[in-house]
Design an enzyme around this catalytic site. Structure first.
Site, PDB file in Angstrom:
ATOM      1  N   CYS A 163     -56.518 -23.539   3.774  1.00  0.00           N
ATOM      2  CA  CYS A 163     -57.268 -23.618   5.035  1.00  0.00           C
ATOM      3  C   CYS A 163     -58.716 -23.920   4.673  1.00  0.00           C
ATOM      4  O   CYS A 163     -59.261 -23.355   3.719  1.00  0.00           O
ATOM      5  CB  CYS A 163     -57.157 -22.305   5.810  1.00  0.00           C
ATOM      6  SG  CYS A 163     -55.452 -21.883   6.222  1.00  0.00           S
ATOM      7  N   CYS A 212     -57.261  -2.981   4.125  1.00  0.00           N
ATOM      8  CA  CYS A 212     -56.860  -4.387   4.189  1.00  0.00           C
ATOM      9  C   CYS A 212     -56.289  -4.769   2.824  1.00  0.00           C
ATOM     10  O   CYS A 212     -56.988  -4.704   1.811  1.00  0.00           O
ATOM     11  CB  CYS A 212     -58.081  -5.247   4.529  1.00  0.00           C
ATOM     12  SG  CYS A 212     -57.760  -7.007   4.494  1.00  0.00           S
ATOM     13  N   CYS A 260     -63.836 -10.914   6.272  1.00  0.00           N
ATOM     14  CA  CYS A 260     -62.682 -11.817   6.413  1.00  0.00           C
ATOM     15  C   CYS A 260     -62.948 -13.131   5.712  1.00  0.00           C
ATOM     16  O   CYS A 260     -63.987 -13.748   5.922  1.00  0.00           O
ATOM     17  CB  CYS A 260     -62.423 -12.165   7.867  1.00  0.00           C
ATOM     18  SG  CYS A 260     -61.975 -10.811   8.886  1.00  0.00           S
ATOM     19  N   CYS A 274     -53.910 -18.389  -2.747  1.00  0.00           N
ATOM     20  CA  CYS A 274     -53.149 -18.800  -1.563  1.00  0.00           C
ATOM     21  C   CYS A 274     -52.955 -20.294  -1.625  1.00  0.00           C
ATOM     22  O   CYS A 274     -53.856 -21.030  -2.026  1.00  0.00           O
ATOM     23  CB  CYS A 274     -53.914 -18.428  -0.292  1.00  0.00           C
ATOM     24  SG  CYS A 274     -52.986 -18.778   1.226  1.00  0.00           S
ATOM     25  N   CYS A 282     -61.616 -21.015   4.178  1.00  0.00           N
ATOM     26  CA  CYS A 282     -61.258 -19.732   3.551  1.00  0.00           C
ATOM     27  C   CYS A 282     -61.518 -19.743   2.048  1.00  0.00           C
ATOM     28  O   CYS A 282     -61.070 -20.647   1.343  1.00  0.00           O
ATOM     29  CB  CYS A 282     -59.789 -19.439   3.832  1.00  0.00           C
ATOM     30  SG  CYS A 282     -59.203 -17.929   3.049  1.00  0.00           S
ATOM     31  N   GLU A 290     -58.169  -8.538  -4.373  1.00  0.00           N
ATOM     32  CA  GLU A 290     -59.115  -7.622  -3.763  1.00  0.00           C
ATOM     33  C   GLU A 290     -58.472  -6.894  -2.592  1.00  0.00           C
ATOM     34  O   GLU A 290     -57.613  -7.439  -1.911  1.00  0.00           O
ATOM     35  CB  GLU A 290     -60.357  -8.390  -3.294  1.00  0.00           C
ATOM     36  CG  GLU A 290     -61.147  -8.879  -4.493  1.00  0.00           C
ATOM     37  CD  GLU A 290     -62.410  -9.647  -4.142  1.00  0.00           C
ATOM     38  OE1 GLU A 290     -63.402  -9.476  -4.847  1.00  0.00           O
ATOM     39  OE2 GLU A 290     -62.401 -10.426  -3.182  1.00  0.00           O
TER      40      GLU A 290
END
Ligand code: SAH
Length: 354
Positions: free
Chosen positions: A114, A103, A339, A110, A117, A90
């Site tokens: 974390c 962005c 975010c 990933c 996230c 995205e």
């Protein structure tokens, strides 16, 4: 077939020299692709006919594909971008007064895991190629120009790029640096280094290389003022603890304007006044700017966002300690574009960090 979008100017020069061509072919190609938006070799009229047909047989200019677009009430747009049959990432466009920010993502998924996230929750598939990274900017430029969303005094549709989408950019170092080199190149978008921001958890050896090779604006996802808490939230902190990270940030800030520290506000976890005081102490002596990020929830997550009062109080403690602190405005949360909400469609997710 070599995809020339994977090559920065240096790579293109080598490519043409190996073909027995003059090195200025590199900048000619860059201007066609990034300034004229031409992707057909046949249309590149200042290349000899011979070279054009040769390029058609050995090279290509292949972009990722836009799959869907969502538009938020606040004008933020989110695109799902298809990389291959298994992976889509995205990217998000954020229009503001005086700037158009894009962005972009650097990895499909990933591996850092974390705890807060959405991208980390899905695991990791692969690094994006340089073509897939610079391709996001190329595509967004076209769409925003076609839609007439470019203020008159703008040189380009996208004035600022933040590498803050899916993935950890410093784990895909070489491809990210090549893509940044293209963004900075005067024969391409000619963005200034301060208009490109790389956001990272802080992979220390890669940060040191970044400063040497390509010191763009830096944002560190800090989120905790001590190792004990940061180890819990960001597991890779165990490998690159705060003392090492802070030393590297101090060095990075030297000669640059400042380092931005991002701090996500998690209710009852990292948002007490004593956390704020500890944070101010940690950042003493660094040219720092702090961005407080209200936590954005996503399905299946138990964290909650701190209350507005807590966030304001936290901010005021930092300001009183002399730190420039702002609370980031939430953009695009009605389309899950805020975010930490980017998930894309990534398959084969088997690899996770230890
Ligand atoms: N890996 C890089 C870039 C991707 S994350 C990094 O960690 O910086 C971009 C930013 O969004 C980071 O500051 C990240 O910590 C933050 N973020 C992640 N999940 C979030 C969430 N649920 N709500 C708010 N911010 C989040």
């Amino acid at each position: 077939m070599i995809n020339l979008l994977n090559l920065d100017r240096e790579g293109l020069i080598t490519f043409f020299e190996e073909l027995g061509e003059k090195s200025f072919r590199a900048t000619q190609i860059m201007k066609w692709v990034y300034q004229q938006n031409v992707l057909e070799f046949a249309d590149m009229t200042n290349l000899s006919k011979d070279l054009r047909s040769r390029l058609q047989t050995i090279a290509c200019l292949k972009l990722p594909e836009i799959q869907t677009m969502q538009v938020s009430q606040d004008g933020t747009r989110k695109w799902l971008v298809k990389l291959d049959s298994e992976n889509s990432i995205e990217m998000v466009f954020i229009p503001e007064e005086g700037r158009n920010t894009l962005c972009i993502s650097s990895q499909a998924g990933c591996a850092l895991d974390c705890t807060f996230c959405a991208t980390g929750k899905q695991g990791f598939n692969r690094n994006l190629t340089t073509a897939e990274i610079i391709g996001q900017l190329w595509l967004a430029e076209q769409i925003i120009i076609a839609d007439g969303c470019v203020p008159e005094n703008f040189k380009h549709a996208i004035s600022n790029v933040v590498i803050m989408g899916m993935g950890e950019p410093l784990i895909n170092f070489d491809n990210v640096i090549k893509a940044i080199n293209i963004m900075l190149d005067d024969f391409s978008y000619g963005l200034s280094r301060r208009r490109i921001t790389l956001s990272t958890v802080g992979i220390v050896p890669a940060l040191i290389k970044l400063k040497e090779q390509c010191p763009v604006s830096l944002a560190i996802s800090l989120h905790a003022p001590n190792d004990e808490l940061r180890n819990q939230l960001i597991p890779i902190n165990k490998k690159y603890p705060l003392a090492d990270l802070m030393k590297t940030c101090r060095d990075y800030a030297q000669g640059n304007s400042h380092v931005t520290f991002e701090y996500i506000m998690l209710k009852g976890i990292n948002d007490s006044p004593s956390h704020a005081t500890e944070l101010a102490k940690l950042l003493r002596g660094i040219l720092a700017k702090i961005n407080l990020i209200p936590f954005n929830p996503f399905p299946g997550i138990t964290y909650e966002c701190s209350t507005t009062e807590t966030i304001d109080n936290f901010r005021d403690i930092l300001i009183r300690a002399g730190l420039v602190t702002v609370t980031r405005k939430i953009r695009g949360d009605d389309i899950n574009a805020a975010c930490g909400q980017l998930a894309g469609k990534v398959q084969n997710l088997r690899i996770k960090a230890d």
